[in-house]
Design an enzyme around this catalytic site. Structure first.
Site, PDB file in Angstrom:
ATOM      1  N   ASP A  38      32.884  43.710  50.075  1.00 31.00           N
ATOM      2  CA  ASP A  38      31.955  44.304  48.446  1.00 31.00           C
ATOM      3  C   ASP A  38      31.402  42.762  47.969  1.00 31.00           C
ATOM      4  OD1 ASP A  38      32.704  46.406  47.797  1.00 31.00           O
ATOM      5  OD2 ASP A  38      35.163  46.060  47.556  1.00 31.00           O
ATOM      6  N   LYS A  92      35.622  57.051  50.096  1.00 38.06           N
ATOM      7  CA  LYS A  92      35.706  56.289  51.531  1.00 38.06           C
ATOM      8  C   LYS A  92      36.130  55.668  52.646  1.00 38.06           C
ATOM      9  CE  LYS A  92      35.018  52.920  47.090  1.00 38.06           C
ATOM     10  NZ  LYS A  92      35.564  51.470  46.072  1.00 38.06           N
ATOM     11  N   GLN A 149      40.954  47.936  45.874  1.00 40.02           N
ATOM     12  CA  GLN A 149      40.527  48.306  45.004  1.00 40.02           C
ATOM     13  C   GLN A 149      40.909  48.493  43.490  1.00 40.02           C
ATOM     14  OE1 GLN A 149      38.283  51.408  45.702  1.00 40.02           O
ATOM     15  NE2 GLN A 149      37.596  51.680  43.213  1.00 40.02           N
TER      16      GLN A 149
END
Ligand code: NAD
Length: 303
Positions: free
Chosen positions: A120, A53, A97
C-alpha cells in the site's frame, strides 16, 4: 460539450488482464505471488473493500490468504500477525485494511510491515522515499489517479494541478506524484479560504475530500481533467463522488463514481503485489529483469 468520462473500470480490467498474463508465465516456473490480508474488526465497508481486493487477487492469480481478527484484537496481537507475515516467504505483500480497532496505534502497526511487503506504500519509510523521489512503492490510489490522468493524453509538464484534500493516503502523495511529473501543484484543504478561486486555475483537478457536491461546475476551468476520488453514500443508498453532476458540463474529462478511481486503486494494489513478488524473486536470483514501476520513478527534485 459534456466531459468525456474516463472509464476506470475498463482500464482496471485491462491492467488486471496484463498482470494475470505476467503471473501465468511466472506460475509456469512454479512460483506465485502471495498477499497476506489482515481484516481486524467488523467494519462493513472494510469487509466489502477486502472482498473486492480478494476477488481481484483470484482473477490475477495472486494467492491471497485472509486473516480475520476480532474487533477486540489488541495492538500486540495484530503486531504479532504482521511479524509472522513479514517472515513468511510465501507472502510478498501485506494488506492491512484500515481502520484498525479502537485503541490500536495504526501508525505503529503500519510501520511494523516490512518495507518490501508494504504494497500500500503506507509505511513512514516508503512515504519518505516518495517524498525524496527515491524508488519506492507508490500508494495505490495516487498511482491509479496518475494512470487515469495519463489515459487522457494530457501532458502534466507545466500544467497547474490542484488537489483538494491533504490526507496521507490520497492528497499528499498524489500532490508529490504530480510535482514529480513537473506540474505546478496547489494543495487545498478544509481551511482553504476560497476554494473556487484555487480550483478555477486547475488544468487538472483532483478532488479527495468525502463530501458529496463539494465541487460544482462554477469551480471548474473549462476543459479541465477532473479526477473525483470521493466516495459518499447517500441516504437513498447510492454512492456518489465529491463532484456535482453539473461538473460534466465544464470539465473536458471526468472520472465517474462509481467506476473511476475505485477499480484502479484495487488494480494498482495487484500491480504493487506482483512487483513486490518480482523484486523478492530477483533478490533470490530467480527472475531476471527489473519491474516497470521501479524503473519509472526517481526523477523528483531534478530539473
Ligand atoms: P480524509 O478524511 O483523510 O481527508 C479529507 C481531506 O479533505 C482533508 O485533508 C480535509 O482537509 C479536506 N477537506 C475537508 N473538508 C473540506 C472542504 N470543505 N474543502 C476543502 N477540503 C476539505 O479522507 P481521504 O482518506 O483522503 O479520502 C477522501 C475521499 O476519497 C473519501 O470520500 C474516501 O472515501 C475517498 N477515497 C476513495 C478511494 C478509492 O479508491 N476510490 C481511496 C481512498 C479514499
Amino acid at each position: 460539450m459534456a466531459a468525456q468520462l474516463i472509464d476506470g473500470r475498463a482500464m482496471a480490467s485491462g491492467l488486471r488482464r496484463e498482470l494475470a498474463e505476467r503471473v501465468r508465465k511466472l506460475a509456469a516456473k512454479g512460483v506465485k505471488p502471495g498477499l497476506g490480508v489482515i481484516l481486524a474488526g467488523n467494519n462493513p465497508a472494510s469487509r466489502i473493500y477486502v472482498q473486492k481486493k480478494e476477488e481481484a487477487c483470484a482473477e490475477v492469480g495472486i494467492q491471497s490468504v485472509h486473516h480475520d481478527l476480532p474487533a477486540t484484537s489488541t495492538e500486540k496481537e495484530i503486531l504479532k500477525l504482521v511479524e509472522r507475515l513479514n517472515a513468511d516467504r510465501t507472502v510478498h505483500g501485506i494488506l492491512l485494511q484500515l481502520p484498525l480497532p479502537e485503541g490500536v496505534d495504526e501508525r505503529k502497526v503500519i510501520d511494523s510491515i516490512a518495507p518490501e511487503k508494504d504494497v500500500d506504500g503506507f509505511t513512514t519509510g516508503n512515504a519518505g522515499r516518495l517524498f525524496t523521489g527515491k524508488k519506492s512503492v507508490t500508494p495505490c490510489t495516487p498511482k491509479g489517479i496518475l494512470k487515469l490522468i495519463d489515459s487522457t493524453g494530457v501532458d502534466l509538464k507545466g500544467k497547474h494541478a490542484v488537489v483538494i484534500g491533504r490526507s496521507n493516503i490520497v492528497g499528499k502523495p498524489v500532490a508529490l506524484l504530480l510535482l514529480e511529473r513537473h506540474a505546478t501543484v496547489t494543495i487545498c484543504h478544509s481551511r482553504t479560504k476560497d476554494l473556487g478561486e484555487a480550483t478555477r486555475q486547475a488544468d487538472v483537478l483532483v478532488v479527495a475530500v468525502g463530501k458529496a457536491g463539494l465541487v460544482d461546475q462554477s469551480m471548474v476551468k473549462r476543459g479541465a481533467v477532473v479526477i473525483d476520488v470521493g466516495m459518499n453514500r447517500l441516504p437513498d443508498g447510492r454512492v456518489v463522488g465529491d463532484c456535482n453532476p453539473d461538473v460534466r458540463e465544464a470539465a473536458g474529462w471526468l472520472t465517474p463514481v462509481p467506476g473511476g478511481v475505485g477499480p484502479m486503486t484495487v488494480a494498482c494494489l495487484m500491480e504493487n503485489t506482483v512487483e513486490a513478488f518480482l523484486l523478492a524473486q530477483k533478490a533470490l536470483g530467480k527472475v531476471a529483469g527489473k519491474p516497470a514501476e521501479a524503473a519509472e520513478r526517481g526523477l523528483h527534485g531534478k530539473d
